[in-house]
Design a protein around this motif. Structure first.
Motif, PDB file in Angstrom:
ATOM      1  N   THR A  74       1.412  43.550 -25.473  1.00  0.00           N
ATOM      2  CA  THR A  74       2.517  43.773 -24.547  1.00  0.00           C
ATOM      3  C   THR A  74       3.797  43.954 -25.351  1.00  0.00           C
ATOM      4  OG1 THR A  74       3.807  42.955 -22.686  1.00  0.00           O
ATOM      5  CG2 THR A  74       2.903  41.288 -24.163  1.00  0.00           C
ATOM      6  N   ALA A  75       4.631  44.864 -24.890  1.00  0.00           N
ATOM      7  CA  ALA A  75       5.918  45.129 -25.547  1.00  0.00           C
ATOM      8  C   ALA A  75       7.033  44.258 -24.957  1.00  0.00           C
ATOM      9  CB  ALA A  75       6.272  46.609 -25.421  1.00  0.00           C
ATOM     10  N   LYS A  76       6.666  43.199 -24.250  1.00  0.00           N
ATOM     11  CA  LYS A  76       7.657  42.316 -23.611  1.00  0.00           C
ATOM     12  C   LYS A  76       8.630  41.766 -24.653  1.00  0.00           C
ATOM     13  CE  LYS A  76       7.999  37.973 -21.065  1.00  0.00           C
ATOM     14  NZ  LYS A  76       8.343  36.882 -21.967  1.00  0.00           N
ATOM     15  N   GLU A  77       9.910  41.994 -24.403  1.00  0.00           N
ATOM     16  CA  GLU A  77      10.940  41.442 -25.266  1.00  0.00           C
ATOM     17  C   GLU A  77      11.435  40.131 -24.669  1.00  0.00           C
ATOM     18  OE1 GLU A  77      12.930  45.348 -27.247  1.00  0.00           O
ATOM     19  OE2 GLU A  77      13.528  44.888 -25.203  1.00  0.00           O
ATOM     20  N   LEU A  78      12.149  39.365 -25.474  1.00  0.00           N
ATOM     21  CA  LEU A  78      12.634  38.060 -25.047  1.00  0.00           C
ATOM     22  C   LEU A  78      14.153  38.021 -25.133  1.00  0.00           C
ATOM     23  CD1 LEU A  78      11.684  35.188 -24.227  1.00  0.00           C
ATOM     24  CD2 LEU A  78      11.757  34.594 -26.653  1.00  0.00           C
ATOM     25  N   ASP A  79      14.797  37.587 -24.049  1.00  0.00           N
ATOM     26  CA  ASP A  79      16.236  37.349 -24.085  1.00  0.00           C
ATOM     27  C   ASP A  79      16.481  36.029 -24.802  1.00  0.00           C
ATOM     28  OD1 ASP A  79      16.760  39.628 -22.612  1.00  0.00           O
ATOM     29  OD2 ASP A  79      17.019  38.571 -20.718  1.00  0.00           O
ATOM     30  N   VAL A  80      17.334  36.068 -25.826  1.00  0.00           N
ATOM     31  CA  VAL A  80      17.704  34.850 -26.547  1.00  0.00           C
ATOM     32  C   VAL A  80      19.211  34.818 -26.731  1.00  0.00           C
ATOM     33  CG1 VAL A  80      15.514  34.510 -27.784  1.00  0.00           C
ATOM     34  CG2 VAL A  80      17.254  35.992 -28.772  1.00  0.00           C
ATOM     35  N   ASP A  81      19.739  33.621 -26.836  1.00  0.00           N
ATOM     36  CA  ASP A  81      21.167  33.433 -27.075  1.00  0.00           C
ATOM     37  C   ASP A  81      21.376  32.828 -28.445  1.00  0.00           C
ATOM     38  OD1 ASP A  81      22.180  34.327 -24.531  1.00  0.00           O
ATOM     39  OD2 ASP A  81      21.332  32.498 -23.666  1.00  0.00           O
ATOM     40  N   LYS A  82      22.528  33.102 -29.025  1.00  0.00           N
ATOM     41  CA  LYS A  82      22.885  32.533 -30.328  1.00  0.00           C
ATOM     42  C   LYS A  82      22.710  31.020 -30.270  1.00  0.00           C
ATOM     43  CE  LYS A  82      26.530  32.387 -33.755  1.00  0.00           C
ATOM     44  NZ  LYS A  82      27.823  32.885 -34.171  1.00  0.00           N
ATOM     45  N   GLY A  83      22.021  30.484 -31.274  1.00  0.00           N
ATOM     46  CA  GLY A  83      21.793  29.049 -31.344  1.00  0.00           C
ATOM     47  C   GLY A  83      20.478  28.585 -30.741  1.00  0.00           C
ATOM     48  N   ASP A  84      19.810  29.441 -29.946  1.00  0.00           N
ATOM     49  CA  ASP A  84      18.503  29.069 -29.392  1.00  0.00           C
ATOM     50  C   ASP A  84      17.535  28.767 -30.535  1.00  0.00           C
ATOM     51  OD1 ASP A  84      19.301  29.467 -26.766  1.00  0.00           O
ATOM     52  OD2 ASP A  84      18.170  31.336 -26.488  1.00  0.00           O
ATOM     53  N   GLU A  85      16.631  27.828 -30.297  1.00  0.00           N
ATOM     54  CA  GLU A  85      15.589  27.524 -31.275  1.00  0.00           C
ATOM     55  C   GLU A  85      14.295  28.194 -30.826  1.00  0.00           C
ATOM     56  OE1 GLU A  85      15.535  23.238 -31.536  1.00  0.00           O
ATOM     57  OE2 GLU A  85      16.991  23.324 -33.173  1.00  0.00           O
ATOM     58  N   ILE A  86      13.614  28.811 -31.801  1.00  0.00           N
ATOM     59  CA  ILE A  86      12.382  29.535 -31.506  1.00  0.00           C
ATOM     60  C   ILE A  86      11.297  29.197 -32.528  1.00  0.00           C
ATOM     61  CG2 ILE A  86      13.435  31.499 -30.285  1.00  0.00           C
ATOM     62  CD1 ILE A  86      12.389  32.369 -33.648  1.00  0.00           C
ATOM     63  N   LEU A  87      10.056  29.367 -32.107  1.00  0.00           N
ATOM     64  CA  LEU A  87       8.911  29.317 -33.011  1.00  0.00           C
ATOM     65  C   LEU A  87       8.464  30.751 -33.246  1.00  0.00           C
ATOM     66  CD1 LEU A  87       6.636  26.490 -31.543  1.00  0.00           C
ATOM     67  CD2 LEU A  87       7.951  26.425 -33.648  1.00  0.00           C
ATOM     68  N   LYS A  88       8.282  31.123 -34.494  1.00  0.00           N
ATOM     69  CA  LYS A  88       7.791  32.467 -34.816  1.00  0.00           C
ATOM     70  C   LYS A  88       6.270  32.429 -34.811  1.00  0.00           C
ATOM     71  CE  LYS A  88       9.986  34.679 -38.155  1.00  0.00           C
ATOM     72  NZ  LYS A  88      10.330  35.245 -39.479  1.00  0.00           N
ATOM     73  N   ILE A  89       5.664  33.264 -33.964  1.00  0.00           N
ATOM     74  CA  ILE A  89       4.208  33.281 -33.828  1.00  0.00           C
ATOM     75  C   ILE A  89       3.587  34.354 -34.714  1.00  0.00           C
ATOM     76  CG2 ILE A  89       2.311  33.639 -32.185  1.00  0.00           C
ATOM     77  CD1 ILE A  89       4.274  32.325 -30.083  1.00  0.00           C
ATOM     78  N   LYS A  90       4.160  35.571 -34.695  1.00  0.00           N
ATOM     79  CA  LYS A  90       3.706  36.610 -35.622  1.00  0.00           C
ATOM     80  C   LYS A  90       4.810  37.631 -35.827  1.00  0.00           C
ATOM     81  CE  LYS A  90       1.147  39.778 -32.584  1.00  0.00           C
ATOM     82  NZ  LYS A  90      -0.148  40.342 -32.292  1.00  0.00           N
ATOM     83  N   SER A  91       4.767  38.288 -36.975  1.00  0.00           N
ATOM     84  CA  SER A  91       5.769  39.299 -37.311  1.00  0.00           C
ATOM     85  C   SER A  91       5.089  40.612 -37.654  1.00  0.00           C
ATOM     86  CB  SER A  91       6.606  38.847 -38.511  1.00  0.00           C
ATOM     87  OG  SER A  91       7.372  37.728 -38.172  1.00  0.00           O
ATOM     88  N   LEU A  92       5.684  41.714 -37.155  1.00  0.00           N
ATOM     89  CA  LEU A  92       5.184  43.060 -37.436  1.00  0.00           C
ATOM     90  C   LEU A  92       6.354  44.028 -37.503  1.00  0.00           C
ATOM     91  CD1 LEU A  92       2.123  43.548 -35.022  1.00  0.00           C
ATOM     92  CD2 LEU A  92       2.059  43.670 -37.503  1.00  0.00           C
ATOM     93  N   ASN A  93       6.470  44.733 -38.588  1.00  0.00           N
ATOM     94  CA  ASN A  93       7.377  45.886 -38.687  1.00  0.00           C
ATOM     95  C   ASN A  93       8.821  45.580 -38.264  1.00  0.00           C
ATOM     96  OD1 ASN A  93       4.859  47.096 -39.160  1.00  0.00           O
ATOM     97  ND2 ASN A  93       4.660  47.757 -37.061  1.00  0.00           N
ATOM     98  N   GLY A  94       9.367  44.466 -38.742  1.00  0.00           N
ATOM     99  CA  GLY A  94      10.766  44.145 -38.457  1.00  0.00           C
ATOM    100  C   GLY A  94      11.004  43.416 -37.148  1.00  0.00           C
ATOM    101  N   TRP A  95       9.943  43.078 -36.423  1.00  0.00           N
ATOM    102  CA  TRP A  95      10.047  42.341 -35.158  1.00  0.00           C
ATOM    103  C   TRP A  95       9.122  41.140 -35.204  1.00  0.00           C
ATOM    104  CZ3 TRP A  95      12.777  43.746 -30.567  1.00  0.00           C
ATOM    105  CH2 TRP A  95      13.552  44.911 -30.714  1.00  0.00           C
ATOM    106  N   SER A  96       9.448  40.095 -34.443  1.00  0.00           N
ATOM    107  CA  SER A  96       8.589  38.914 -34.363  1.00  0.00           C
ATOM    108  C   SER A  96       8.308  38.554 -32.910  1.00  0.00           C
ATOM    109  CB  SER A  96       9.243  37.717 -35.055  1.00  0.00           C
ATOM    110  OG  SER A  96       9.255  37.897 -36.444  1.00  0.00           O
ATOM    111  N   TRP A  97       7.062  38.133 -32.663  1.00  0.00           N
ATOM    112  CA  TRP A  97       6.676  37.558 -31.373  1.00  0.00           C
ATOM    113  C   TRP A  97       7.007  36.076 -31.485  1.00  0.00           C
ATOM    114  CZ3 TRP A  97       5.261  39.470 -26.752  1.00  0.00           C
ATOM    115  CH2 TRP A  97       4.734  38.577 -25.815  1.00  0.00           C
ATOM    116  N   VAL A  98       7.874  35.593 -30.599  1.00  0.00           N
ATOM    117  CA  VAL A  98       8.377  34.227 -30.708  1.00  0.00           C
ATOM    118  C   VAL A  98       8.254  33.480 -29.382  1.00  0.00           C
ATOM    119  CG1 VAL A  98      10.011  34.911 -32.527  1.00  0.00           C
ATOM    120  CG2 VAL A  98      10.787  34.794 -30.145  1.00  0.00           C
ATOM    121  N   ARG A  99       8.333  32.153 -29.480  1.00  0.00           N
ATOM    122  CA  ARG A  99       8.380  31.287 -28.298  1.00  0.00           C
ATOM    123  C   ARG A  99       9.705  30.537 -28.317  1.00  0.00           C
ATOM    124  NH1 ARG A  99       3.963  27.823 -28.896  1.00  0.00           N
ATOM    125  NH2 ARG A  99       2.718  29.454 -27.937  1.00  0.00           N
ATOM    126  N   LYS A 100      10.447  30.634 -27.210  1.00  0.00           N
ATOM    127  CA  LYS A 100      11.712  29.917 -27.071  1.00  0.00           C
ATOM    128  C   LYS A 100      11.398  28.447 -26.784  1.00  0.00           C
ATOM    129  CE  LYS A 100      14.674  32.022 -24.330  1.00  0.00           C
ATOM    130  NZ  LYS A 100      15.753  32.431 -23.416  1.00  0.00           N
TER     131      LYS A 100
END
Length: 115
Positions: A74-100
Motif C-alpha cells: 500500500t502507498a498509504k502515507e502517514l501524517d506526522v508532526d515535528k517532534g512525533d516519535e516513530i518506529l521505523k519498520i522498513k526503508s526503501l528508496n528514500g522512504w520509510s514505513w513507520v509506526r507513530k
C-alpha cells in the motif's frame, strides 16, 4: 531492539487515495522517479487508481509496460508532526514505513524528515 526516531518536520499525506496492491496483481507501468534521492519508485496503475510503487516488489515485463506484484503493498502515507516519535519498520528508496508511537498508525514518510 527497535529504535525510536523523532520527526524533524511536519509531513502531510500527498495522495488522498493511495494505491493498494495484492500479490500476483498485474499493473500498468508509467514513469520512473528521476529525482536522485527517490530513485527506485515507479508509477503503477491497477485500473482503479495509480501510485508510486517500489521497483523491488515488481516483476517487470520485457516491454516495461506492465508488472506482476510480488508482495502486498500500500502507498498509504502517514501524517506526522515535528517532534512525533516513530518506529521505523522498513526503508526503501528514500522512504520509510513507520509506526507513530502515540497512535500506532502506520504509513510511508520521506527519510529526510526522520531524525
Amino acid at each position: 531492539m527497535t529504535e525510536v526516531f523523532k520527526i524533524l518536520e511536519t509531513y502531510k499525506t500527498q495522495y488522498e487515495n493511495p494505491i493498494t496492491l495484492d500479490k500476483g496483481e498485474i499493473v500498468k507501468l508509467g514513469e520512473e522517479e528521476t529525482e536522485e534521492k527517490w530513485k527506485g519508485w515507479i508509477w503503477a496503475d491497477n485500473g482503479i487508481n495509480g501510485g508510486w510503487v517500489p521497483i523491488q516488489i515488481l516483476e517487470i515485463s520485457k516491454d516495461n509496460k506492465e508488472a506482476k506484484v510480488l508482495e502486498y503493498y500500500t502507498a498509504k502515507e502517514l501524517d506526522v508532526d515535528k517532534g512525533d516519535e516513530i518506529l521505523k519498520i522498513k526503508s526503501l528508496n528514500g522512504w520509510s514505513w513507520v509506526r507513530k508511537m502515540i497512535s500506532n498508525d502506520e504509513g510511508w514518510i520521506p527519510d529526510e524528515i526522520i531524525g
